[in-house]
Design an enzyme around this catalytic site. Structure first.
Site, short mmCIF file in Angstrom:
data_model
loop_
_atom_site.label_atom_id
_atom_site.label_comp_id
_atom_site.label_asym_id
_atom_site.label_seq_id
_atom_site.Cartn_x
_atom_site.Cartn_y
_atom_site.Cartn_z
N LYS A 146 -1.22 -1.76 -4.57
CA LYS A 146 -2.25 -0.31 -4.75
C LYS A 146 -1.66 0.67 -5.35
CE LYS A 146 -4.62 -1.72 -0.40
NZ LYS A 146 -5.22 -1.08 0.78
N ASP A 199 0.95 -1.00 0.05
CA ASP A 199 0.06 0.00 0.06
C ASP A 199 0.77 1.32 0.06
OD1 ASP A 199 -1.94 1.89 0.32
OD2 ASP A 199 -2.72 1.36 2.13
N VAL A 227 -8.79 -4.28 0.85
CA VAL A 227 -9.21 -5.72 0.27
C VAL A 227 -8.91 -6.94 1.28
CG1 VAL A 227 -9.00 -5.18 -2.21
CG2 VAL A 227 -7.05 -6.30 -0.88
N ASP A 280 -6.32 -10.29 5.53
CA ASP A 280 -7.57 -10.12 6.59
C ASP A 280 -7.99 -8.91 6.74
OD1 ASP A 280 -5.06 -9.38 7.86
OD2 ASP A 280 -6.15 -9.25 9.70
P1 IMP Z 1 2.00 -0.58 3.68
O1 IMP Z 1 3.07 -0.36 4.77
O2 IMP Z 1 1.12 0.74 3.79
O3 IMP Z 1 2.49 -0.88 2.46
O4 IMP Z 1 0.93 -1.78 4.31
C1 IMP Z 1 1.63 -2.98 4.38
C2 IMP Z 1 0.82 -4.11 5.17
O5 IMP Z 1 -0.40 -3.63 5.52
C3 IMP Z 1 0.64 -5.07 4.01
O6 IMP Z 1 1.53 -6.08 3.95
C4 IMP Z 1 -0.77 -5.78 4.59
O7 IMP Z 1 -0.26 -6.68 5.77
C5 IMP Z 1 -1.29 -4.65 5.17
N1 IMP Z 1 -2.51 -3.96 4.22
C6 IMP Z 1 -2.10 -2.94 3.44
N2 IMP Z 1 -3.24 -2.85 2.60
C7 IMP Z 1 -4.20 -3.86 2.93
C8 IMP Z 1 -5.56 -4.46 2.52
O8 IMP Z 1 -6.03 -3.68 1.57
N3 IMP Z 1 -6.01 -5.52 3.04
C9 IMP Z 1 -5.44 -6.26 3.85
N4 IMP Z 1 -3.99 -5.75 4.42
C10 IMP Z 1 -3.45 -4.59 3.94
#
Ligand code: IMP
Ligand code: MG
Length: 179
Positions: A132, A104, A152, A158
């Protein structure tokens, strides 16, 4: 499964996912050209993807896992990451492929990359099932699907530990992570 038990609209069917994974495996094989790779799965979300991906890889592989948690609200990443389970393997001089469920903001990934680089792998690349559409500045070598910036669930992913067992990927109803 009863329709009422589904979290929301279907985004990627089981078929979509199972068609894309062998293609990704081929991309990975072409890139590494028979070299041994160490796949590191990021728990818990990536466990199903990892299991399906390695069954299509015709390369010598080793597998290890890391478990991390990022502090933040239910659906937003803070980028402050805590390692809950570290690798069992020494990755020095290995070709490492980090296997993620979803990227994300990329903050979790940035932390992991920094951490793993200190262990001096020969190479370090990222394979994620989902990315994303975001401003993440992390270079991702292998991406399964680009998806909108919506929360999602399913296929390992989850919401409060629910929905990991769904075979497809669903948009979570009434949920948005847009700023
Ligand atoms: P980031 O640090 O924002 O890139 O998010 C990383 C972590 O957040 C991912 O590895 C997921 O475990 C969780 N995550 C982010 N977006 C989602 C989603 O849409 N659904 C479920 N888990 C998410
Ligand atoms: Mg994750």
């Amino acid at each position: 499964m009863n329709k009422k038990e589904l979290p929301g609209k279907l985004l990627l069917s089981e078929d979509d996912i199972q068609k894309r994974i062998p293609e990704l495996a081929e991309e990975i094989e072409r890139y590494y050209k028979g070299k041994e790779i160490v796949l590191i799965g990021v728990l818990r979300g990536a466990f199903l993807f990892m299991a399906d991906l390695i069954r299509h890889l015709k390369l010598p592989i080793r597998v290890d896992f890391m478990a991390v948690t990022s502090y933040g609200s239910d659906t937003k990443s803070s980028g402050v990451v805590r390692i809950l389970k570290d690798l069992d393997m020494d990755i020095k001089s290995k070709n490492v492929l980090l296997v993620e469920d979803i990227i994300d903001t990329g903050l979790t990934l940035q932390y992991l990359i920094r951490n793993l680089k200190t262990r001096e792998p020969e190479s370090l690349n990222i394979c994620t099932l989902l990315a994303k559409e975001n401003k993440s500045r992390v270079d991702i070598e292998f991406t399964g699907f680009h998806i909108p910036r919506k929360y999602v669930v399913g296929y390992g992913l989850d919401y409060n530990e629910q929905f990991r067992n769904l075979r497809g990927i669903y948009l979570l109803d009434n949920e948005s992570t847009e700023d």
